[in-house]
Design an enzyme around this catalytic site. Structure first.
Site, PDB file in Angstrom:
ATOM      1  N   GLY A 130       4.146   2.177   4.803  1.00  0.00           N
ATOM      2  CA  GLY A 130       4.251   3.392   5.595  1.00  0.00           C
ATOM      3  C   GLY A 130       5.096   3.183   6.826  1.00  0.00           C
ATOM      4  O   GLY A 130       5.389   2.042   7.185  1.00  0.00           O
ATOM      5  N   PRO A 131       5.475   4.286   7.471  1.00  0.00           N
ATOM      6  CA  PRO A 131       6.330   4.171   8.658  1.00  0.00           C
ATOM      7  C   PRO A 131       5.629   3.390   9.779  1.00  0.00           C
ATOM      8  O   PRO A 131       4.406   3.229   9.732  1.00  0.00           O
ATOM      9  CB  PRO A 131       6.563   5.623   9.080  1.00  0.00           C
ATOM     10  CG  PRO A 131       5.936   6.480   8.064  1.00  0.00           C
ATOM     11  CD  PRO A 131       5.124   5.655   7.152  1.00  0.00           C
ATOM     12  N   PRO A 132       6.376   2.920  10.754  1.00  0.00           N
ATOM     13  CA  PRO A 132       5.773   2.150  11.840  1.00  0.00           C
ATOM     14  C   PRO A 132       4.754   2.981  12.623  1.00  0.00           C
ATOM     15  O   PRO A 132       4.931   4.188  12.779  1.00  0.00           O
ATOM     16  CB  PRO A 132       6.955   1.795  12.754  1.00  0.00           C
ATOM     17  CG  PRO A 132       8.172   2.116  11.998  1.00  0.00           C
ATOM     18  CD  PRO A 132       7.823   3.062  10.920  1.00  0.00           C
TER      19      PRO A 132
ATOM     20  N   THR B 221       1.668   3.812  11.942  1.00  0.00           N
ATOM     21  CA  THR B 221       0.735   4.696  11.246  1.00  0.00           C
ATOM     22  C   THR B 221      -0.622   4.031  11.026  1.00  0.00           C
ATOM     23  O   THR B 221      -1.490   4.621  10.396  1.00  0.00           O
ATOM     24  CB  THR B 221       1.298   5.126   9.881  1.00  0.00           C
ATOM     25  OG1 THR B 221       1.843   3.979   9.233  1.00  0.00           O
ATOM     26  CG2 THR B 221       2.367   6.167  10.053  1.00  0.00           C
ATOM     27  N   GLY B 222      -0.781   2.808  11.516  1.00  0.00           N
ATOM     28  CA  GLY B 222      -2.111   2.202  11.446  1.00  0.00           C
ATOM     29  C   GLY B 222      -2.296   1.211  10.318  1.00  0.00           C
ATOM     30  O   GLY B 222      -3.422   0.954   9.906  1.00  0.00           O
ATOM     31  N   LYS B 223      -1.208   0.615   9.825  1.00  0.00           N
ATOM     32  CA  LYS B 223      -1.341  -0.349   8.728  1.00  0.00           C
ATOM     33  C   LYS B 223      -2.085  -1.594   9.204  1.00  0.00           C
ATOM     34  O   LYS B 223      -3.025  -2.058   8.548  1.00  0.00           O
ATOM     35  CB  LYS B 223       0.046  -0.734   8.188  1.00  0.00           C
ATOM     36  CG  LYS B 223       0.804   0.438   7.616  1.00  0.00           C
ATOM     37  CD  LYS B 223       2.139   0.019   7.045  1.00  0.00           C
ATOM     38  CE  LYS B 223       3.113  -0.444   8.113  1.00  0.00           C
ATOM     39  NZ  LYS B 223       3.491   0.594   9.065  1.00  0.00           N
TER      40      LYS B 223
ATOM     41  N   GLU C 256       9.204  24.131  -0.289  1.00  0.00           N
ATOM     42  CA  GLU C 256       8.131  23.540  -1.098  1.00  0.00           C
ATOM     43  C   GLU C 256       7.275  24.618  -1.759  1.00  0.00           C
ATOM     44  O   GLU C 256       6.893  24.487  -2.925  1.00  0.00           O
ATOM     45  CB  GLU C 256       7.258  22.614  -0.245  1.00  0.00           C
ATOM     46  CG  GLU C 256       7.986  21.374   0.292  1.00  0.00           C
ATOM     47  CD  GLU C 256       8.659  20.547  -0.794  1.00  0.00           C
ATOM     48  OE1 GLU C 256       8.191  20.554  -1.953  1.00  0.00           O
ATOM     49  OE2 GLU C 256       9.690  19.911  -0.496  1.00  0.00           O
TER      50      GLU C 256
ATOM     51  N   HIS D 217       8.928  25.870  -4.866  1.00  0.00           N
ATOM     52  CA  HIS D 217       8.639  25.063  -6.061  1.00  0.00           C
ATOM     53  C   HIS D 217       7.273  25.428  -6.627  1.00  0.00           C
ATOM     54  O   HIS D 217       7.118  25.670  -7.826  1.00  0.00           O
ATOM     55  CB  HIS D 217       8.590  23.569  -5.700  1.00  0.00           C
ATOM     56  CG  HIS D 217       9.928  22.933  -5.468  1.00  0.00           C
ATOM     57  ND1 HIS D 217      10.950  22.996  -6.378  1.00  0.00           N
ATOM     58  CD2 HIS D 217      10.396  22.192  -4.434  1.00  0.00           C
ATOM     59  CE1 HIS D 217      11.994  22.325  -5.903  1.00  0.00           C
ATOM     60  NE2 HIS D 217      11.681  21.829  -4.725  1.00  0.00           N
TER      61      HIS D 217
HETATM   62  P1  ADP Z   1       1.523  -0.239  12.034  1.00  0.00           P
HETATM   63  O1  ADP Z   1       0.969  -1.578  11.748  1.00  0.00           O
HETATM   64  O2  ADP Z   1       1.402   0.734  10.904  1.00  0.00           O
HETATM   65  O3  ADP Z   1       2.899  -0.239  12.587  1.00  0.00           O
HETATM   66  P2  ADP Z   1      -0.578  -0.258  13.937  1.00  0.00           P
HETATM   67  O4  ADP Z   1      -1.724  -0.454  13.040  1.00  0.00           O
HETATM   68  O5  ADP Z   1      -0.102  -1.442  14.669  1.00  0.00           O
HETATM   69  O6  ADP Z   1       0.630   0.424  13.179  1.00  0.00           O
HETATM   70  O7  ADP Z   1      -0.939   0.908  14.944  1.00  0.00           O
HETATM   71  C1  ADP Z   1      -0.637   0.827  16.303  1.00  0.00           C
HETATM   72  C2  ADP Z   1      -1.693   1.539  17.120  1.00  0.00           C
HETATM   73  O8  ADP Z   1      -1.654   2.938  16.900  1.00  0.00           O
HETATM   74  C3  ADP Z   1      -3.086   1.113  16.761  1.00  0.00           C
HETATM   75  O9  ADP Z   1      -3.485   0.015  17.480  1.00  0.00           O
HETATM   76  C4  ADP Z   1      -3.902   2.350  17.124  1.00  0.00           C
HETATM   77  O10 ADP Z   1      -4.233   2.342  18.482  1.00  0.00           O
HETATM   78  C5  ADP Z   1      -2.952   3.482  16.882  1.00  0.00           C
HETATM   79  N1  ADP Z   1      -3.170   4.106  15.575  1.00  0.00           N
HETATM   80  C6  ADP Z   1      -2.273   4.163  14.562  1.00  0.00           C
HETATM   81  N2  ADP Z   1      -2.780   4.832  13.513  1.00  0.00           N
HETATM   82  C7  ADP Z   1      -4.035   5.175  13.834  1.00  0.00           C
HETATM   83  C8  ADP Z   1      -5.081   5.872  13.142  1.00  0.00           C
HETATM   84  N3  ADP Z   1      -4.919   6.346  11.901  1.00  0.00           N
HETATM   85  N4  ADP Z   1      -6.255   6.041  13.789  1.00  0.00           N
HETATM   86  C9  ADP Z   1      -6.425   5.570  15.032  1.00  0.00           C
HETATM   87  N5  ADP Z   1      -5.499   4.912  15.722  1.00  0.00           N
HETATM   88  C10 ADP Z   1      -4.292   4.710  15.160  1.00  0.00           C
HETATM   89 ZN    ZN Z   2      12.745  20.477  -3.555  1.00  0.00          ZN
END
Ligand code: ADP
Ligand code: ZN
Ligand code: MG
Length: 616
Positions: A208-210, A212-214, A432, A435
């Site tokens: 996923g994009p940067p 997003t909470g991976k 969308e 479609h």
């Molecule tokens: P990634 O690894 O996808 O680049 P991070 O996990 O490092 O992103 O997320 C960075 C910060 O953003 C986390 O420490 C958190 O504070 C916040 N964050 C991102 N996504 C979420 C989410 N779904 N729920 C709560 N906090 C989030």
């Molecule tokens: Zn389309």
């Protein structure tokens, strides 16, 4: 190929290198320490004092060195020294005083003690540094021999109380959480699965994009599963010493196996997992490939029944080496996409818990205003709001602080990522729904299950998902025609609503053309040519190169027929939309506001006799 040989050789080389450095340093230190030890307990006096004691007959023995004169007294212990002056009569004075004297080299002879100390002290220093280093490197795990643990993987071992993060800390991302829950469950009850004979995937890749909470999700899995958690960033494998990366991978997996059940998390795996080009032109590239090869080897050697789950995260899945994504490696992909409206609201609320807020803040309004923001952006917004409140001397955050910070954070964000403008978002929503509506109004087309206008990692600005009730192996001519018409629905909606068209349909056009062409030349579905094969497909496994197997005149006729088919479908799609204009507007507006809607929500609105979605 030769990674096996390399992994045997390279790490040893660097160990020898390390030992050599230590030996040289010990010798150098010895050189400095020995004289210093020799001088221990020696008192320095003036030359005049020496002379007066010599004349007074108190001196016992004298050693004359290059710079100093050393002596001891007849009574009392201890050695004295004095800086030598240019005294030509010194020998006469010594003789007349009747002391024994001799000349020595630069230094006084070293005693056994000083010899020993000279080596023991430097070695002691290195042992101390080594043991300290190994403790911080291995995090207190193993590493009884400080020298041997040099260069071990610095995978940090998280114990549950340390990450302390639970799924409840991760807002939104319900799909990703659901997929991860199963993995956690497996680590808890492997028996439940093995009894049936189910095998868990060895690895899961969070994509996923940067922001997003991976990383957050991976930590939450560790927190929930209550098992040891080894986390390492891909970049940490690439080291200054050649071969270090590969040896780190091996150590990491050794450690993991000892601690099973546990989780190994490789963050930003694209730094080592990039496609191998095989040229190996640069040294670092070669090193990266070795590390990757080692990782692949280790993953193959692992058995998921051992209870080691390998997680990795990346925001560039397309750049990964296909070998990593093969079954048996990171074969489960967990998409972690940008949050939709509901997700954004939840994330804001989770982070607002950590700061003081006035009651009654409308998070929904803020979520609406921050379309395109990632979880990290939203967390940042709350923090900016807190800073803003402090600046104004407030004791708690209120609505205006957050509204202010949305602009601050998104202004920077928009420049970086070119998120959609309101107008563009509206166009994508109509596209969308176009479609989906065309699909729903035709018989024989798969039901719509999900529509979203959240930009995807793949680069699509939105998408409409259709899933068949049952798997289809055969498609009828009607179904294919319907599919083409559905693909035309997006562009048709733009056309009938805005009277202008955009580049957003490029992918639809490509697909529609492919299907139309295949219908004529491969599936024999045209009245004109009937069951004649007009194309051959070579290289099936590499995406398929299509080659015409017909005369140039026929090729032209095929082209004309493709154009005719698609234009016909396009007009049909426009017709369907024009007949359902009010539903088109209603649905597009709903999607615009919700950003993601389910097939059920879609059907509810489509089938309701009157607008159930009120005026804005
Ligand atoms: P990634 O690894 O996808 O680049 P991070 O996990 O490092 O992103 O997320 C960075 C910060 O953003 C986390 O420490 C958190 O504070 C916040 N964050 C991102 N996504 C979420 C989410 N779904 N729920 C709560 N906090 C989030
Ligand atoms: Zn389309
Ligand atoms: Mg991360």
């Amino acid at each position: 190929m030769d990674d096996f040989k390399d992994k045997m050789k390279k790490p040893k080389k660097s160990m020898i290198f390390y030992y050599l450095i230590v030996i040289v340093l010990v010798l150098v230190l010895n050189y400095f320490i020995r004289p210093w030890i020799n001088e221990l307990g020696i008192r320095t006096v003036n030359y005049s004092e020496f002379l007066s004691e010599l004349n007074g007959g108190k001196v016992n023995e004298v050693e004359v060195a290059e710079e100093y004169i050393y002596y001891n007294l007849k009574e009392g212990t201890g050695t004295y020294k004095t800086l030598k002056v240019d005294d030509l009569t010194l020998v006469d004075k010594l003789t007349s005083a009747g002391v024994t004297f001799k000349a020595v080299h630069t230094q006084r002879e070293s005693s056994i003690l000083s010899l020993l100390l000279g080596y023991l002290v430097p070695i002691g220093i290195f042992w101390f540094i080594g043991s300290r280093l190994s403790k911080t490197i291995t995090g207190g795990l193993g590493g009884s021999n400080p020298m041997m643990s040099f260069g071990k993987s610095n995978a940090k071992r998280y114990i549950p109380s340390q990450t302390g993060i639970k799924f409840s800390d991760v807002a939104g991302e319900d799909e990703a959480k659901e997929l991860m829950t199963e993995l956690v469950d497996y680590l808890h009850n492997p028996k439940k699965y093995s009894e049936i004979g189910a095998k868990m995937p060895k690895g899961a890749l969070l994509v996923g994009p940067p922001g997003t909470g991976k990383t957050l999700l991976a930590k939450a899995v560790a927190g929930e599963a209550n098992v040891p958690f080894f986390s390492i960033a891909g970049s940490e494998f690439v080291e200054m010493f050649v071969g270090m990366g590969a040896s780190k991978v091996r150590d990491l997996f050794d450690e993991a196996e000892k601690n099973a059940p546990c989780i190994v998390f490789i963050d930003e795996i694209d730094t080592i997992g990039k496609k191998r080009d095989g040229t190996g032109l640069t040294g670092s590239n070669d090193e990266r490939e070795q590390t990757l090869n080692q990782l692949l080897t280790e993953m193959d050697g692992f058995d998921s029944s051992k209870g080691v789950l390998i997680l990795a995260a990346t925001n560039r899945p397309d750049s990964l080496d296909p070998a990593l994504l093969r079954p048996g490696r990171f074969d489960r992909r967990i998409p972690v996409e940008l949050p939709d409206l509901k997700g954004r609201e939840e994330i804001l609320k989770v982070h607002a818990k950590n700061v003081k807020c006035r009651p009654g803040i409308n998070f929904n309004a803020i979520a609406k205003a921050s379309a395109g923001a990632s979880g990290a952006d939203l967390a940042n917004m709350i923090n900016e709001a807190a800073l803003h409140a402090v600046r104004l001397g407030k004791h708690a955050i209120d609505q205006s602080d957050i509204e202010e910070s949305v602009d601050v954070v998104l202004a920077g964000y928009k420049k970086k990522n070119e998120i959609l403008t309101e107008k563009e978002k509206m166009i994508v929503a109509y596209h969308e729904i176009g479609h989906a509506l065309v699909a729903a109004k035709q018989t024989n087309s798969a039901p719509v299950t999900k529509i979203t206008i959240i930009p995807r990692t793949s680069g699509a600005l939105g998408f409409t998902m259709q899933v068949d009730d049952e798997e289809k192996n055969l498609m009828s001519k009607e179904e294919l025609q319907n599919k083409i018409t559905t693909l035309c629905g997006g562009r048709a909606a733009e056309d009938v609503v805005f009277g202008s068209i955009t580049t957003g349909a490029a992918n639809d056009i490509e697909q529609a053309t492919k299907i139309a062409r295949a219908m004529i030349s491969t599936y024999g579905m045209s009245d004109k040519f009937g069951m004649v094969s007009l194309q051959t497909v070579t290289n099936q496994y590499l995406g398929g190169d299509v080659q015409n197997a017909c005369a140039p005149d026929t090729a032209k006729e095929i082209d004309d027929l493709v154009v005719e088919t698609i234009n016909g479908s396009y007009e049909k799609a426009k017709g369907i939309l024009k007949d359902n204009m009010s539903k088109l507007h209603e649905l597009a507006k709903f999607l615009y506001e919700q950003e993601t809607i389910t097939g059920e929500q879609f059907m509810n609105i489509l089938e309701s006799p009157v607008a159930i979605y009120g005026e804005a």
